[in-house]
Enzyme design. Sequence first.
Site, PDB file in Angstrom:
ATOM      1  N   ASN A  68     -54.406 -41.032  11.195  1.00  0.00           N
ATOM      2  CA  ASN A  68     -54.181 -40.399  12.488  1.00  0.00           C
ATOM      3  C   ASN A  68     -55.248 -39.328  12.637  1.00  0.00           C
ATOM      4  O   ASN A  68     -55.123 -38.231  12.112  1.00  0.00           O
ATOM      5  CB  ASN A  68     -52.779 -39.785  12.492  1.00  0.00           C
ATOM      6  CG  ASN A  68     -52.444 -39.133  13.822  1.00  0.00           C
ATOM      7  OD1 ASN A  68     -53.290 -39.091  14.724  1.00  0.00           O
ATOM      8  ND2 ASN A  68     -51.234 -38.627  13.923  1.00  0.00           N
ATOM      9  N   ARG A 114     -53.779 -44.845  14.304  1.00  0.00           N
ATOM     10  CA  ARG A 114     -53.152 -44.417  15.543  1.00  0.00           C
ATOM     11  C   ARG A 114     -54.246 -44.249  16.591  1.00  0.00           C
ATOM     12  O   ARG A 114     -55.220 -43.545  16.381  1.00  0.00           O
ATOM     13  CB  ARG A 114     -52.467 -43.078  15.347  1.00  0.00           C
ATOM     14  CG  ARG A 114     -51.914 -42.644  16.651  1.00  0.00           C
ATOM     15  CD  ARG A 114     -51.652 -41.200  16.754  1.00  0.00           C
ATOM     16  NE  ARG A 114     -50.416 -41.099  17.510  1.00  0.00           N
ATOM     17  CZ  ARG A 114     -49.372 -40.494  17.068  1.00  0.00           C
ATOM     18  NH1 ARG A 114     -49.390 -39.897  15.916  1.00  0.00           N
ATOM     19  NH2 ARG A 114     -48.292 -40.476  17.800  1.00  0.00           N
ATOM     20  N   GLY A 143     -45.470 -31.531  21.688  1.00  0.00           N
ATOM     21  CA  GLY A 143     -45.476 -32.289  22.932  1.00  0.00           C
ATOM     22  C   GLY A 143     -44.073 -32.851  23.097  1.00  0.00           C
ATOM     23  O   GLY A 143     -43.399 -33.110  22.103  1.00  0.00           O
ATOM     24  N   ARG A 198     -47.706 -26.695  27.255  1.00  0.00           N
ATOM     25  CA  ARG A 198     -47.949 -27.410  28.511  1.00  0.00           C
ATOM     26  C   ARG A 198     -46.788 -27.199  29.478  1.00  0.00           C
ATOM     27  O   ARG A 198     -45.629 -27.179  29.060  1.00  0.00           O
ATOM     28  CB  ARG A 198     -48.105 -28.911  28.251  1.00  0.00           C
ATOM     29  CG  ARG A 198     -49.469 -29.276  27.718  1.00  0.00           C
ATOM     30  CD  ARG A 198     -49.534 -30.726  27.298  1.00  0.00           C
ATOM     31  NE  ARG A 198     -49.525 -30.839  25.844  1.00  0.00           N
ATOM     32  CZ  ARG A 198     -49.311 -31.972  25.184  1.00  0.00           C
ATOM     33  NH1 ARG A 198     -49.049 -33.084  25.833  1.00  0.00           N
ATOM     34  NH2 ARG A 198     -49.333 -31.986  23.880  1.00  0.00           N
ATOM     35  N   GLY A 202     -39.699 -32.210  16.146  1.00  0.00           N
ATOM     36  CA  GLY A 202     -39.386 -30.948  15.459  1.00  0.00           C
ATOM     37  C   GLY A 202     -38.202 -30.211  16.065  1.00  0.00           C
ATOM     38  O   GLY A 202     -37.307 -29.751  15.337  1.00  0.00           O
TER      39      GLY A 202
HETATM   40  P1  ADP Z   1     -45.737 -32.088  16.796  1.00  0.00           P
HETATM   41  O1  ADP Z   1     -45.501 -32.542  18.204  1.00  0.00           O
HETATM   42  O2  ADP Z   1     -46.927 -31.214  16.645  1.00  0.00           O
HETATM   43  O3  ADP Z   1     -45.584 -33.165  15.775  1.00  0.00           O
HETATM   44  P2  ADP Z   1     -43.188 -31.195  15.773  1.00  0.00           P
HETATM   45  O4  ADP Z   1     -42.496 -32.460  16.103  1.00  0.00           O
HETATM   46  O5  ADP Z   1     -43.403 -30.837  14.355  1.00  0.00           O
HETATM   47  O6  ADP Z   1     -44.554 -31.058  16.563  1.00  0.00           O
HETATM   48  O7  ADP Z   1     -42.346 -30.026  16.474  1.00  0.00           O
HETATM   49  C1  ADP Z   1     -42.769 -28.704  16.459  1.00  0.00           C
HETATM   50  C2  ADP Z   1     -41.709 -27.867  17.149  1.00  0.00           C
HETATM   51  O8  ADP Z   1     -40.464 -27.996  16.440  1.00  0.00           O
HETATM   52  C3  ADP Z   1     -42.048 -26.402  17.168  1.00  0.00           C
HETATM   53  O9  ADP Z   1     -41.739 -25.860  18.434  1.00  0.00           O
HETATM   54  C4  ADP Z   1     -41.094 -25.845  16.121  1.00  0.00           C
HETATM   55  O10 ADP Z   1     -40.764 -24.517  16.419  1.00  0.00           O
HETATM   56  C5  ADP Z   1     -39.896 -26.709  16.310  1.00  0.00           C
HETATM   57  N1  ADP Z   1     -38.986 -26.577  15.163  1.00  0.00           N
HETATM   58  C6  ADP Z   1     -39.174 -26.985  13.889  1.00  0.00           C
HETATM   59  N2  ADP Z   1     -38.112 -26.622  13.114  1.00  0.00           N
HETATM   60  C7  ADP Z   1     -37.237 -25.978  13.924  1.00  0.00           C
HETATM   61  C8  ADP Z   1     -35.959 -25.363  13.732  1.00  0.00           C
HETATM   62  N3  ADP Z   1     -35.356 -25.350  12.554  1.00  0.00           N
HETATM   63  N4  ADP Z   1     -35.366 -24.804  14.800  1.00  0.00           N
HETATM   64  C9  ADP Z   1     -35.955 -24.804  15.996  1.00  0.00           C
HETATM   65  N5  ADP Z   1     -37.150 -25.353  16.238  1.00  0.00           N
HETATM   66  C10 ADP Z   1     -37.791 -25.943  15.226  1.00  0.00           C
END
Ligand code: ADP
Length: 618
Positions: A7, A89, A210, A239, A329
């Site tokens: 990726n 990807r 995203g 965004r 996340g």
């Molecule tokens: P990406 O799109 O870069 O892959 P992720 O799927 O890792 O991003 O998501 C990142 C988001 O998830 C961030 O806003 C982060 O704060 C949030 N996040 C991760 N763990 C937690 C948690 N325990 N509680 C709330 N938000 C979280």
Amino acid sequence: MNILVINCGSSSIRAAVIQSRSGKTLGTLRVERLCDGVSGSNLKIEIPGNEVVELACPSDEHEGALSFAIKQLMEKLGDSVKIAGVGHRVVHGGRKFDRPVVIDAEVEQAIEDIIPLAPLHNPANLAGIRAAKELFGDLKHIAVFDTAFHRTLPRRARQYAIDPQLAEKHQIERFGFHGVSHQYVARKAADFFKTDERELRVITCHLGNGCSLAAVEYGRSIETSMGMTPLEGLVMGTRSGDIDPGALIYLAQQEGFDINRVDELLNRESGLAGLSGIGNDMRDIEKGAADGDERCRLAIQVFAHRVRKYIGAYAAVMGGVDAIVFTGGIGENSALMRSRIGQRLEFLGARMDLDKNREAKVGPDNRVESISADPSRCQLLVVATNEEHGIAEQAAQVLAGHQKPTAAVDRTIPIAVSARHVHLTQETVEALFGEGYELTPRNPLSQPGQFACEELVTLVGPKNSIERVRILGPTRSANQVEISRTDEFALGVDAPVRGSGDIENSPGITLRTDHGEVTLEKGLICALRHIHMTPEDATNFGVKDGDMVEIAVTGGERDLIFGDVLIRVSPKYKLEMHIDTDEGNAAHLSRDAQGALLSTEATGIIRSRRTRFDTAAE
Ligand code: ADP
């Protein structure tokens, strides 16, 4: 098999060696701070069970960094780990790619041609492909596109309401992104319910940095919140998502914002970061809100409201929803956000169990947890997405040569218009044409063994007659006359809508030729629209003999949807949908009502199904 998944993003590279079946990760690497021109890039390698290795990367451009990093990873994994193929990807597949493909020169060129649509991502993806091909020249490389899963969006969902010619010229349409994740978690949901994805209507909420939603109807994406670019839709890390385009015109007029400033504002300074003023990390924002920070509270409210609004919209688009899946996340980790989004969804039958929601913990060993209350008509799930595994699975399927049909372009059903016609017994043939008379085949029909005959009859009704009605062969054990609703009015009769062969308690009609006349006691029907298919087709479409489906017809002059279409399955059949002339006319399909069965340019796709539970096959 082991797949190397690459990726290659604009400022970072991630790669992993994954066992495609189990999803087990054998090793991962990550290169950060590529091309930032300030600090050198650094490489982190992780082999489960071993200490994380950090190294300075001698190159900070994509190709050099990737070669170095992959060589290091392979060295650490050792000779016993063999790679079967490389999955890449690729963010944007444009209109061309609706499924993963083996990368040859033509595919590489196509990815390059799509660069204007994804100027940051596709060049980085291509750099990754080229570097990996240098390293693994003898392996197959497979491109897995983030847009491919959404190529099944119907035109009404893809199309923006602007001048279609302008839209066509610049490919301004909704492509959608995060396809690998939406597809992966929708399937995990189906696995969790021990059912086929083609049995479920799922709304998948990918909430990470995203964010996007998808309406996955019976395995196919039919709506998604990101559009031509990943800027549309939900509130994201930085965004804005949806914003009135008029506000941008206004900002340009009032603040003198040019297009680059607008780009920066909407892509980098908005969303959670813009609203909260403290950055884009939801954990910090939740903490801020708990401490009474008004802007953090507002950020959470706007974020949750937007997701809930889209869930309601997608339930309406699908006419119902069986499961709502949270992933990414935020979706996987934030119980607070899930419970806020889940409020007021009871009208959909979605009831959240707040304790289960609070305690839900998903990860590599436990990918799915239910957070719905018992009973809940619509299930709420938390699913750990794993895009690397999704890419590895898709690549492995391509390598094995049995890629699942994506229900996209080639899952269409040819449509033929069937004009009024009669099926006769040998006895009736002889009564109408003379003793010992045999029907004369004129031309074969698409269903094997069937043919249109030279012979014609006149239908005689109480009001009028209809001449030159074609007989279809071979002869059958019962007479059957199939006419359209318009024919019924002309003849002055009332024929029931029936499947072929179902003629009990149907009215009769008089048939006449130069030689004789026969009045049938029964057998006059208006044929139930139906689709002939083989058992293999039925498996592919996820239907059974006797099911009723809804078919969206495109390719004629008027797109329309037919409900109540009967599925008929037999190894003897050839895939084709049959409608009568009235139905063909409604879709502007039939030009010539004289032929017994007229193939058309149009095709249909299955939109939804009702299973007939009383079939013997159940
Ligand atoms: P990406 O799109 O870069 O892959 P992720 O799927 O890792 O991003 O998501 C990142 C988001 O998830 C961030 O806003 C982060 O704060 C949030 N996040 C991760 N763990 C937690 C948690 N325990 N509680 C709330 N938000 C979280």
